[in-house]
Structure formats: C-alpha cells, structure tokens
Scaffold this motif. Structure first.
Motif, short mmCIF file in Angstrom:
data_model
loop_
_atom_site.label_atom_id
_atom_site.label_comp_id
_atom_site.label_asym_id
_atom_site.label_seq_id
_atom_site.Cartn_x
_atom_site.Cartn_y
_atom_site.Cartn_z
N VAL A 29 0.84 -1.21 0.00
CA VAL A 29 0.00 0.00 0.00
C VAL A 29 0.88 1.25 0.00
O VAL A 29 0.59 2.24 -0.69
CB VAL A 29 -0.96 -0.02 1.22
N PHE A 30 1.97 1.20 0.75
CA PHE A 30 2.88 2.34 0.80
C PHE A 30 3.46 2.63 -0.59
O PHE A 30 3.51 3.78 -1.03
CB PHE A 30 4.01 2.06 1.80
N LEU A 31 3.89 1.56 -1.28
CA LEU A 31 4.46 1.74 -2.62
C LEU A 31 3.41 2.31 -3.58
O LEU A 31 3.71 3.17 -4.42
CB LEU A 31 4.99 0.41 -3.16
N MET A 115 -5.20 -4.15 -1.85
CA MET A 115 -4.25 -3.28 -2.57
C MET A 115 -4.87 -2.75 -3.86
O MET A 115 -4.65 -1.59 -4.24
CB MET A 115 -2.96 -4.07 -2.89
N GLY A 116 -5.66 -3.60 -4.51
CA GLY A 116 -6.32 -3.18 -5.76
C GLY A 116 -7.27 -2.03 -5.53
O GLY A 116 -7.32 -1.07 -6.31
N ILE A 117 -8.01 -2.11 -4.43
CA ILE A 117 -8.97 -1.03 -4.13
C ILE A 117 -8.23 0.28 -3.87
O ILE A 117 -8.61 1.34 -4.37
CB ILE A 117 -9.86 -1.44 -2.92
N LEU A 120 -6.90 1.54 -7.27
CA LEU A 120 -7.93 2.11 -8.15
C LEU A 120 -8.47 3.43 -7.59
O LEU A 120 -8.77 4.36 -8.35
CB LEU A 120 -9.07 1.10 -8.35
N ALA A 121 -8.56 3.48 -6.25
CA ALA A 121 -9.01 4.75 -5.64
C ALA A 121 -7.98 5.85 -5.90
O ALA A 121 -8.33 7.00 -6.21
CB ALA A 121 -9.19 4.54 -4.14
N MET A 122 -6.70 5.47 -5.80
CA MET A 122 -5.63 6.43 -6.08
C MET A 122 -5.74 6.96 -7.52
O MET A 122 -5.64 8.17 -7.76
CB MET A 122 -4.28 5.73 -5.88
N LEU A 123 -5.94 6.04 -8.44
CA LEU A 123 -6.08 6.44 -9.84
C LEU A 123 -7.29 7.33 -10.03
O LEU A 123 -7.26 8.32 -10.78
CB LEU A 123 -6.22 5.20 -10.74
N TYR A 124 -8.37 6.98 -9.34
CA TYR A 124 -9.61 7.75 -9.48
C TYR A 124 -9.39 9.21 -9.10
O TYR A 124 -9.83 10.12 -9.80
CB TYR A 124 -10.69 7.11 -8.60
N PHE A 125 -8.69 9.41 -8.01
CA PHE A 125 -8.47 10.79 -7.55
C PHE A 125 -7.35 11.49 -8.32
O PHE A 125 -7.37 12.70 -8.49
CB PHE A 125 -8.19 10.81 -6.05
N ILE A 131 -12.63 6.46 -13.80
CA ILE A 131 -12.41 5.06 -13.42
C ILE A 131 -11.61 4.39 -14.53
O ILE A 131 -11.88 4.58 -15.72
CB ILE A 131 -13.76 4.35 -13.22
N ALA A 132 -10.59 3.62 -14.13
CA ALA A 132 -9.69 2.98 -15.11
C ALA A 132 -9.97 1.48 -15.18
O ALA A 132 -9.37 0.71 -14.43
CB ALA A 132 -8.24 3.24 -14.71
N PRO A 133 -10.88 1.04 -16.06
CA PRO A 133 -11.22 -0.39 -16.10
C PRO A 133 -10.04 -1.26 -16.50
O PRO A 133 -9.92 -2.39 -16.04
CB PRO A 133 -12.34 -0.46 -17.15
N GLU A 134 -9.14 -0.72 -17.35
CA GLU A 134 -8.00 -1.54 -17.78
C GLU A 134 -7.09 -1.85 -16.60
O GLU A 134 -6.44 -2.90 -16.56
CB GLU A 134 -7.24 -0.86 -18.92
N MET A 135 -7.03 -0.95 -15.62
CA MET A 135 -6.20 -1.22 -14.46
C MET A 135 -6.84 -2.28 -13.56
O MET A 135 -6.15 -3.09 -12.94
CB MET A 135 -5.98 0.08 -13.66
N ALA A 136 -8.18 -2.29 -13.52
CA ALA A 136 -8.87 -3.35 -12.77
C ALA A 136 -8.55 -4.70 -13.40
O ALA A 136 -8.37 -5.71 -12.71
CB ALA A 136 -10.37 -3.10 -12.77
#
Lengths: 257, 504
Positions: A29-31, A115-117, A120-125, A131-136
């Motif tokens: 999570v830190f990384l 970690m995925g959540i 994806l939240a980081m990417l969202y903000f 929302i980045a579906p390809e990253m999911a």
C-alpha cells in the motif's frame, strides 16, 4: 466440501493473524501511495509511472504474501503435530490439502483486493475522477497469476522444507516470467540451450503470459482484444493449478507425517 | 479382527490403502488431461502474447540496467523500471547532466517501447540541448535524434505523437520540409482511436493540420496548404457544433486563427504572383518576383550579387564577411563540416547516441544588414564539438528562399523565382522532386498561368527551388590559420537534398 471449507476458513484466520503478511500488505500500500509523488513529471509520464508502479507494487507485495503464506501452511501443521488431530478425524488428506490451498488462496485474494482497491481509488483521484477499467483488469490478472503461484508453492510444500520451498517457488516464478529469454532459447541452434528452452516452455508455468501491463498502461496504442486474452490466461491459470494440485495430492497421500 | 475396507496392498516397503492408490490413478489421469489442456491454451495464448509483448532487446536491456532496476524487468515489470529511470532522467535534466540522459533514454525505450513521450523528449533533447558556447546546436546529434523518432514511430504506429514530433523536428530544426510534410501526413493518417482523447474522432490533434498547412507554405505548395486549411476548418466547425453552448471559447479563437491564416495565404499569393492589387511591399504594377523592390523597370529576376570572404582570425575562429543585395531581414546560412562527413549512430546501451568525437559540423546563419553581413564563428572554445580531426572541410555559404522570412519571400517568391546572381556559378537550381513547388509564372511579363484557387489543388509541382550557394574546400591547416582561405578554395556547388548532416 464442508470439511474443505472448514479447513480453508481456519487457514484464512490463521494467515491473517500472521504479522509478516501484514507487513507486506502495508509495504504494498505504501508503494502504491508513492505514485502521486511523481506528479512533477508531465501528465502523461506521471500517469504512466503511477500506473506501472501501482501494478508492480501489487505484484511484488502479492508475490511475497503468496509465497510466505503458502510455504508454511502444511509444514507448520506437521511440525506442530496438529495435523494428527485433523487427520484422525474423518478428514481425507486431499481434503486437508485442498482446504489449505483454498485458505491460502482466499488470504491472497483478500490482500490483492485490498491493494487493488487502494490502487484504483488512487487512480480515481489522481486522474480526474476517471475510473480505469483496464487497471482493474491488470489487478485481476495479477490475482490469477498468484493463484497459479499459490498452487505451485503448496505443491512444493508437500515435498520440501519452507526455506527450500521459498527459493524454489520464487525461482519458478522468476524463470516463468522470463518468457522473452526462454522463447529465444527454444529457437537456439545449441542443443543444450534448445533443451532448456523446451523444458521451460513445456514444464514450467508461463507466468510471462500475464505480463501485459504495457498494453494496459498504454491502451491507446493497442487495438488487440484484451478480454479474450485475459479469459484465456485465467483458463490457463486454473488448468495448470489443477495439474499441480493433483500431483501435490498424489505426493501428499504418500508422504509420512 | 474384521474390517470393512479391503486389505492394504504392499508397494515396496510402504503400504497404501487401495483408496489412495485408486485416487492416485484418477488424479494422474486428471493431471494429464489438464496438462494437455493447459498446453493447448498456451499454444493459443502464445501468438497473442508475442503480438502484445516486446521481446526485442531483452538481453541488451538487462545488460544496460543497474542492479537497483534489474528486479522489476525480471518480474515482468519493464514499464515500472522504465518509469523509475525516467524519473532519474528528470533529475539529470534539472542538474544539467545531459550526457547521462542519452543511455537512459536508450534503455527506457527498450524497456517500454510504447512510452511515446520518451521518444519525443529524447529526440528533442538530442536535437536542441547540446550546444556550443555560442548556443549553436551540435548537429552531430541530428541523425541519432531522427533515428530515435523513426524507431518510435515504428513501435507506435497507432498513435500520432511521435509522428508529429518527427514532423516538427524536420520543420523547425532541420528545415527538411518534404520530410516534415510526410511525417505530419502520417500522423493525420493514424486510425482514429477513442482512447486517444486529444485526437478523437480524428487520428491526430487539430494542430497537425495547422502545421502541415504551414509546411506546404514553406514548400511553395500553396494550393495544398489551402486545402489543408479548409480541412482544418471543417474539423474545427464540427467541434464547435458538437460543443453546443459553452463558456470555453478556445475552439472559436482557433477557428478565427485558421480563417486568418487562410486569408493571408490568398493575400500573399495575390501580392507575389498576380499583376494587380499590390501593396506597400511591392507598389509596382508587376509581381514582386519579376520586379523586386527598388523601382527597376528592367524585367527579370533581381541580381542579389552575393559575395563572401572568409578570414581566419585565430585557429578555429573564422570571420565571414560579404555582400548580399537583398533587404534587411535576409539570413545567409553557413555550414562547416568534414569534407567526407557521414552521420553516425551508436546503438550500444551504455554509450547510446554518443557522437563521434572526431567529427565536426557547424550550422549557423548570419543576418544581412544594409546589403552586407559580418560574423565571427568561434569554434576554438568547444574542442569536443569542433575537433577538426580530418584533413579537409566543406564550407558552404548559402541563401535558401524556402527558409527565409515572409518579407523576403514577398520579394523573391516562395521558390526564389525573383532572384538571380551575376555570377551563374552561385545560383543553384534544386530539381530534387521533394523540393518542387507549384509553378505560378512561366515567363516574364506575367505571361504564364496564374493559379486559380477555384480549381485547387493545382497538381503541378514543376517549380524548382533556386538557391544561392558558395562552396569552399579547405584544409585543416587553413582552419588553423596556417594559410589563408581564398577564392581559389571555391569549388562547384553540390545539392544536398536531405539537408546537411542527413544521410543521402
């Protein structure tokens, strides 16, 4: 199934109590949260770094969580002799092994999902509430990659000690990832190199199949149907895991505990 | 003693229940079947994987990486390693350590061949950032820069970014307008992709049409330029329409700029090539290209009478003085290079793009004031750029009507039709197909065809570029000042269609 489920549930509880796993999760999570630090780059570079580092962090943390969780699942039971208590009940060895595998698998799932959540939240903000579906998809591929690794680690844990298992599992993962090198070996004129390449291609799992981050990070540069590719990889992961687990059950049935 | 289970069988020294043995047979069968299934799936995956993954340069990448960056590529995360290396590049940019950037750019583009920004930035860095003490670019980097962009285009055919960068470098830096037009057109021809937010529903951003039109102007292909302006205006009109009510007027302003540029195109054509409506630039009743400034009544191109003298002030310090009977605003180009100069590229990962220290090339231009020019080129302070390690050198003093300012083109035309020199050896006609422009006037007195925009494009590229050029062949001793450079060193001119520093 009830027995397998009970063992799996207990395994998850035990695994989640282990501090080392939490340490890897926190590091992961830190990384991931380091991504925004690279905001000084141009927007496109920043996005590339954020995405590639996020996926890499999930993979690295997931890799260690999977191996560290799974290498101890069976040896610890044998060492503590708790396995006698379990096997003295109406529990078959294959049920015990499958329960342990599923427990380890759910533990890895919980961690990668967490970690995925965060990722994806980081990417969202960071990327303008998009929302980045390809990253999911990338996170999902990492998860199935770890499923395959968990099966291999469980397989090795039926025949080796945890320390040996750690290096074996890590080594198989590393070699399985070097598809760019091993592919070259299969076309080599040198017989030894050719043989090594063939062995790696036909025997070892192809972890390199899951490395499609480039197409996920740069979706504008590809028109390949990623969904079909991902489905095939999931199927490959399940089929190869079944092979490894079947052999693991055969070996575990014959092992003296 | 009785038991419901069958008697165990002896296998070697160990005894296994029958259920275990039976299960082993079933599981072995399952394992075999699933293994064959996984091989079959792998056979299906492999061709797709080879399409999607970059397997080229694997060993070179590993060889070029420090230990700290090695793990990520080994685990399949080449892009993450590339991202971290790019961050390090950024630090080198900030600290001015430009030499350290190039090997990293080489490795990054091998690690992540789809990071288009690295190609663009790396190529720009090579073309613009390596300069001498008088801010002249190191032209030895032009060819590696172009090669990097070409590689980037090949690896990223589905996006317009690198193609645009190649076009821009040729337009702005190299002045190779045919190459620039080809690159911009390639960008425009990129298949539209919804993931390319800057371009959709076109294959390239609108700016690509704009710069392509400007490139056609530079080439003297005005009907083509006008066509491209019309295409751009159609795109901007549809954008404005799709926006509906908005408070963002940037697209409206862009459209006004397009209209302005199109009108200016018509105006310039009218002023330069038609017999009426001339303005303050050329108040005569004749086209400027036939009766340049000065009120001469003698029909024919204007004699610019270019002369040049090279004086070696100190070793590697050359002073260029001369006359050029044009007008203020003209610039005379100067090229100094090894007589046998050949572009060089180093592809090794640790020394990637390093230039040959024994090669010398300088390009600069000198402003003309009151029909004369005078400039000292000091190469003595930059021995790494100007080693002068060869025996002979080519010095070219030239004037190119395509790269000059519009005010000069108002006098001499887009292709230099309106200029000549009393020394015919100094007038060079470049008939290279890529340099041919539209022909507007066939003969003096405006008897030739006049282009009619109503029938544009006029597919007649028959107007060659007329340049002025003086070429010297000098020895190293002369550069070092041991003997003077005189007119005896002047040799026949040679056309270099791709521009100095480029491969023929």
């Amino acid at each position: 199934m009830g027995v397998i489920y009970a063992i799996a549930r207990q395994t998850v509880r035990e695994a989640l109590r282990r501090k080392i796993m939490w340490i890897f999760l926190v590091i992961g999570v830190f990384l991931i949260s380091l991504g925004p630090v690279f905001g000084f780059l141009s927007p496109k570079d920043s996005q590339t770094v954020l995405r590639s580092l996020g996926l890499a962090a999930i993979l690295l943390a997931g890799l260690f969580i999977t191996i560290v969780t799974c290498i101890y699942l069976i040896p610890v039971e044998i060492e503590r002799r708790t396995i006698y208590t379990v096997l003295s009940k109406p529990v078959q060895r294959y049920e015990f092994l499958l329960g342990k595998f599923l427990g380890g698998f759910f533990t890895v799932f919980i961690n990668i999902a967490a970690m995925g959540i965060v990722f994806l939240a980081m990417l969202y903000f960071q990327e303008g509430h998009h929302i980045a579906p390809e990253m999911a998809r990338g996170v999902m591929l990492t998860f199935f990659q770890m499923l395959l690794l968990a099966a291999i680690t469980i397989f090795f844990s039926t025949i080796t000690t945890p320390v040996v298992n750690f290096f074996l599992s890590f080594g198989v993962f590393l070699v399985g990832n070097l598809s760019s090198v091993t592919d070259t070996l299969t076309t080599s004129q040198n017989k030894i190199a050719h043989g090594v390449g063939q062995f790696i291609y036909y025997i070892l799992p192809q972890f390199g199949n899951f490395n499609v981050q480039n197409r996920l990070i740069h979706p504008e540069e590809s028109i390949v149907n990623m969904n079909a590719y991902i489905v095939q990889n999931i199927f490959y992961s399940l089929a190869y895991s079944a092979v490894v687990l079947a052999v693991a059950i055969i070996l575990f049935d014959r092992r003296e505990v | 003693m009785t038991s419901s289970s069958p008697a165990p069988k002896v296998s070697g020294t160990k005894i296994y229940p029958a259920s275990v043995k039976n299960r082993a047979y079933v599981l072995a069968g399952v394992a075999l079947i699933m293994y064959l299934v996984s091989l079959r799936v792998q056979a299906t995956i492999l061709p797709m994987r080879n399409k999607m993954q970059e397997t080229k340069n694997a060993s070179r990448v590993i060889g070029g990486l420090n230990n700290e960056f090695l793990l990520l590529p080994l685990l399949g995360f080449r892009e993450a390693a590339a991202g971290l290396l790019w961050v390090r590049c950024d630090q080198f940019f900030d600290s001015g350590d430009y030499d350290a950037i190039l090997p990293l750019v080489r490795v990054i583009t091998w690690l992540d061949p789809h990071d288009s920004n690295v190609y663009g930035t790396g190529a720009w860095h090579m073309a613009y950032n390596f300069t001498d003490s008088q801010e002249r670019s190191d032209r030895r980097y032009i060819y590696p820069s172009e090669a990097l962009l070409t590689e980037g285009i090949q690896n990223n055919m589905l996006i317009p970014d690198v193609k645009f960068e190649k076009g821009w470098e040729n337009f702005d830096k190299i002045k190779n307008f045919p190459e620039a037009a080809a690159a911009f057109q390639l960008a425009i021809d990129t298949p539209p992709n919804k993931n390319n937010h800057d371009s959709w529903p076109q294959g390239a951003p609108l700016k690509t049409w704009h710069i392509l039109a400007h490139t056609y102007e530079k080439m003297g292909r005005i009907p083509d330029a006008i066509n491209v302006w019309h295409e751009a205006m159609a795109i901007s009109a549809s954008r404005i329409k799709s926006q509906g009510k908005t408070k963002d007027f940037s697209d409206w302003m862009l459209r006004q700029a397009e209209i302005h540029n199109l009108q200016e195109e018509y105006q310039r054509f009218h002023d330069r090539y038609t017999t009426t409506g001339h303005d303050h630039v050329n108040p005569s009743k004749y086209p400027g290209v036939q009766f340049p400034f000065g009120g001469s009544n003698k029909p024919g191109p204007w004699d610019v009478h270019i002369t040049n003298k090279i004086t070696v002030m100190l070793p590697k310090v050359l002073r260029f003085t001369g006359t050029f009977n044009s007008a203020d605003g003209a610039r005379v180009d100067v090229l100094i290079e090894d007589w046998d100069y050949k572009p060089h590229i180093d592809k090794d990962s640790s020394t990637a793009f390093a230039v040959d220290p024994n090669q010398t090339i300088l390009m600069d231009s000198i402003a003309v004031r009151k029909d004369a020019y005078d400039r000292e080129m000091d190469m003595s302070k930059d021995p790494k750029m100007y080693s002068f390690a060869h025996n002979y050198y080519r010095i070219v003093v030239s004037y190119d009507p395509r790269t000059t300012a519009p005010t000069m083109q108002d006098r001499f035309g887009w292709s230099g039709e309106g200029m000549t020199d009393d020394n015919p050896d100094r007038l060079v006609v470049d008939n290279t197909p890529g340099q041919m422009a539209n022909k507007y006037i066939d003969g003096f007195g405006a008897t030739g065809p006049i282009w009619d925009p109503a029938i544009a494009p006029w597919p007649q590229y028959t107007q060659p570029k007329r340049m002025l050029m003086i070429t010297y062949k000098v020895s190293r001793d002369q550069i070092m000042g041991r003997s003077p450079i005189t007119d005896a060193n002047i040799v026949p001119n040679q056309i270099m269609p791709l521009g100095p520093g480029m491969l023929p």
